[in-house]
Motif scaffolding. Structure first.
Motif, PDB file in Angstrom:
ATOM      1  N   SER A   1      39.766   4.958 -13.761  1.00 34.98           N
ATOM      2  CA  SER A   1      38.533   5.743 -13.609  1.00 34.98           C
ATOM      3  C   SER A   1      37.840   5.524 -12.271  1.00 34.98           C
ATOM      4  O   SER A   1      36.806   6.131 -12.008  1.00 34.98           O
ATOM      5  N   ILE A   2      38.402   4.686 -11.416  1.00 36.17           N
ATOM      6  CA  ILE A   2      37.819   4.483 -10.078  1.00 36.17           C
ATOM      7  C   ILE A   2      37.717   5.823  -9.345  1.00 36.17           C
ATOM      8  O   ILE A   2      36.905   5.988  -8.432  1.00 36.17           O
ATOM      9  N   THR A   3      38.543   6.797  -9.782  1.00 34.38           N
ATOM     10  CA  THR A   3      38.458   8.142  -9.170  1.00 34.38           C
ATOM     11  C   THR A   3      37.043   8.724  -9.323  1.00 34.38           C
ATOM     12  O   THR A   3      36.652   9.588  -8.564  1.00 34.38           O
ATOM     13  N   ASN A   4      36.300   8.237 -10.340  1.00 32.08           N
ATOM     14  CA  ASN A   4      34.916   8.713 -10.534  1.00 32.08           C
ATOM     15  C   ASN A   4      33.891   7.746  -9.942  1.00 32.08           C
ATOM     16  O   ASN A   4      32.705   7.816 -10.265  1.00 32.08           O
ATOM     17  N   GLY A   5      34.332   6.821  -9.121  1.00 35.85           N
ATOM     18  CA  GLY A   5      33.406   5.840  -8.539  1.00 35.85           C
ATOM     19  C   GLY A   5      32.296   6.508  -7.738  1.00 35.85           C
ATOM     20  O   GLY A   5      32.486   7.592  -7.167  1.00 35.85           O
ATOM     21  N   LEU A   6      31.161   5.871  -7.703  1.00 33.50           N
ATOM     22  CA  LEU A   6      30.009   6.412  -6.973  1.00 33.50           C
ATOM     23  C   LEU A   6      30.314   6.445  -5.479  1.00 33.50           C
ATOM     24  O   LEU A   6      30.952   5.540  -4.956  1.00 33.50           O
ATOM     25  N   ARG A   7      29.875   7.486  -4.819  1.00 33.01           N
ATOM     26  CA  ARG A   7      29.972   7.542  -3.349  1.00 33.01           C
ATOM     27  C   ARG A   7      28.887   8.460  -2.811  1.00 33.01           C
ATOM     28  O   ARG A   7      28.538   9.473  -3.454  1.00 33.01           O
TER      29      ARG A   7
ATOM     30  N   ASP B   1      31.582  12.667  -0.498  1.00 33.53           N
ATOM     31  CA  ASP B   1      32.908  12.774  -1.104  1.00 33.53           C
ATOM     32  C   ASP B   1      33.968  13.064  -0.051  1.00 33.53           C
ATOM     33  O   ASP B   1      34.021  14.155   0.503  1.00 33.53           O
ATOM     34  N   ARG B   2      34.794  12.048   0.235  1.00 35.02           N
ATOM     35  CA  ARG B   2      35.902  12.229   1.179  1.00 35.02           C
ATOM     36  C   ARG B   2      37.224  12.195   0.408  1.00 35.02           C
ATOM     37  O   ARG B   2      38.249  11.775   0.916  1.00 35.02           O
ATOM     38  N   GLY B   3      37.166  12.593  -0.865  1.00 34.54           N
ATOM     39  CA  GLY B   3      38.351  12.564  -1.723  1.00 34.54           C
ATOM     40  C   GLY B   3      38.291  11.346  -2.631  1.00 34.54           C
ATOM     41  O   GLY B   3      37.662  10.344  -2.291  1.00 34.54           O
ATOM     42  N   ALA B   4      38.954  11.456  -3.789  1.00 35.48           N
ATOM     43  CA  ALA B   4      38.946  10.338  -4.745  1.00 35.48           C
ATOM     44  C   ALA B   4      39.971   9.291  -4.322  1.00 35.48           C
ATOM     45  O   ALA B   4      41.024   9.632  -3.776  1.00 35.48           O
ATOM     46  N   PRO B   5      39.682   8.015  -4.582  1.00 37.38           N
ATOM     47  CA  PRO B   5      40.691   6.998  -4.290  1.00 37.38           C
ATOM     48  C   PRO B   5      41.902   7.150  -5.211  1.00 37.38           C
ATOM     49  O   PRO B   5      41.779   7.663  -6.319  1.00 37.38           O
TER      50      PRO B   5
ATOM     51  N   SER C   1      43.829  -4.164   4.203  1.00 34.06           N
ATOM     52  CA  SER C   1      43.536  -2.734   4.017  1.00 34.06           C
ATOM     53  C   SER C   1      42.527  -2.540   2.907  1.00 34.06           C
ATOM     54  O   SER C   1      42.708  -3.054   1.799  1.00 34.06           O
ATOM     55  N   THR C   2      41.504  -1.751   3.195  1.00 36.24           N
ATOM     56  CA  THR C   2      40.509  -1.424   2.156  1.00 36.24           C
ATOM     57  C   THR C   2      40.287   0.087   2.139  1.00 36.24           C
ATOM     58  O   THR C   2      39.195   0.557   1.865  1.00 36.24           O
ATOM     59  N   SER C   3      41.360   0.838   2.431  1.00 33.70           N
ATOM     60  CA  SER C   3      41.198   2.292   2.577  1.00 33.70           C
ATOM     61  C   SER C   3      40.658   2.946   1.303  1.00 33.70           C
ATOM     62  O   SER C   3      39.854   3.879   1.370  1.00 33.70           O
ATOM     63  N   GLN C   4      41.092   2.453   0.130  1.00 34.95           N
ATOM     64  CA  GLN C   4      40.670   3.104  -1.119  1.00 34.95           C
ATOM     65  C   GLN C   4      39.263   2.662  -1.551  1.00 34.95           C
ATOM     66  O   GLN C   4      38.465   3.478  -2.016  1.00 34.95           O
ATOM     67  N   ALA C   5      38.944   1.399  -1.347  1.00 34.49           N
ATOM     68  CA  ALA C   5      37.574   0.933  -1.645  1.00 34.49           C
ATOM     69  C   ALA C   5      36.578   1.679  -0.761  1.00 34.49           C
ATOM     70  O   ALA C   5      35.488   2.062  -1.207  1.00 34.49           O
ATOM     71  N   ALA C   6      36.982   1.932   0.492  1.00 38.43           N
ATOM     72  CA  ALA C   6      36.073   2.597   1.433  1.00 38.43           C
ATOM     73  C   ALA C   6      35.708   4.007   0.962  1.00 38.43           C
ATOM     74  O   ALA C   6      34.597   4.477   1.221  1.00 38.43           O
ATOM     75  N   LEU C   7      36.616   4.668   0.237  1.00 36.94           N
ATOM     76  CA  LEU C   7      36.322   6.027  -0.251  1.00 36.94           C
ATOM     77  C   LEU C   7      35.194   6.037  -1.280  1.00 36.94           C
ATOM     78  O   LEU C   7      34.601   7.079  -1.555  1.00 36.94           O
TER      79      LEU C   7
END
Ligand code: CIR
Length: 255
Positions: free
Chosen positions: A14-20, A23-27, A237-243
């Motif tokens: 469910s990280i795809t629904n993480g707060l941001r 929106d630069r795309g879901a992780p 690498s933190t590319s997905q956390a950064a999203l």
């Protein structure tokens, strides 16, 4: 910055629904898990015991374990997240904190405090007011922090910054890595500050963990600056956390 333990949590699908904020795309949960596993190994390689808790699908942002708790002197303080979708994370991590720390203190407050706003140095705890951490929460945390022998210093986080530590981290007993924006707000009086180069602001969310400063990949000038200042630097690498507006510090509770 000397630690024997860290608590982390595997990213949920469910990280795809993480707060941001933007929106630069879901992780990608798979890639996030790969990056997370590398993070866990890197912390372990410094000699610490790294605990990895199971994913919590009900809480998309629960991989960011730093926010619902603070561990000081081996004691876990269960905080009160300001983001509504993250409030339940505090209760959800409590039993794990009981198991892995020297005891749990529940922050009793009508306010809010998230761990991302708290920067601990050897003798004091700096806490930034933000959209997630308010004065009522900070005042209720004060007595707990003071009872553990630390001074609490309250500072303001500029409104464009999510958490105080989104743009700052401790490098050693008296040195802080921070963005020019945060450094200029005057909140680090008494510390030596190393500023992130222009365009590398996100590198300020790094962590000094035992002998190593971990820096996110893609910030070569920051890594070089820290290397030149004498720190042992390792890039992760933190590319997905950064999203979802996360960085290296948010991914662990270090103690
Ligand atoms: C949030 O907005 O709460 C998460 N998406 C990111 C939390 C990052 N945590 C931190 O900086 N300590």
């Amino acid at each position: 910055f000397q630690f024997t333990h860290a608590i982390t949590r595997t990213p949920s699908i469910s990280i795809t629904n993480g707060l941001r904020a933007e929106d630069r795309g879901a992780p990608s949960p798979d890639l996030f898990r790969e990056e997370h596993a590398a993070y866990v190994s890197a912390l372990s390689e410094t000699g610490a015991t790294v605990i990895c808790l199971p994913p919590l699908e009900d809480f998309p942002d629960s991989v960011f374990v730093e926010d619902p708790a603070l561990i000081l002197c081996g004691r876990a303080i269960v905080l009160q997240p300001g983001a509504e979708t993250r409030r339940g994370e505090a209760a959800a991590i409590r039993d794990d904190l009981l198991r892995y720390t020297d005891g749990v203190i529940d922050l009793n407050t009508d306010g809010f405090v998230e761990g991302g706003d708290i920067l601990c140095t050897d003798h004091e705890v700096l806490i930034g007011l933000s959209a997630r951490t308010n004065e009522a929460g900070v005042e209720d945390l004060r007595s707990v922090v003071e009872s553990l022998g630390y001074r609490l210093r309250v500072v303001n986080t500029p409104p464009e910054i999510l958490h105080f530590k989104t743009e700052s981290s401790l490098l050693d007993a008296d040195t802080i890595l921070a963005t020019p924006l945060l450094a200029r707000s005057g909140c680090f009086d008494g510390y030596r500050v190393i500023e992130t180069p222009d365009g590398e602001e996100a590198a300020a969310n790094s962590i000094r963990f035992n002998d190593t400063v971990f820096v996110s990949k893609g910030f070569d000038r920051t890594a070089e600056k820290l290397d030149a200042a004498g720190y042992k630097v390792k890039v992760l690498s933190t590319s997905q956390a950064a999203l979802v507006d996360g960085g290296l510090s948010c991914l662990s509770l270090r103690y």
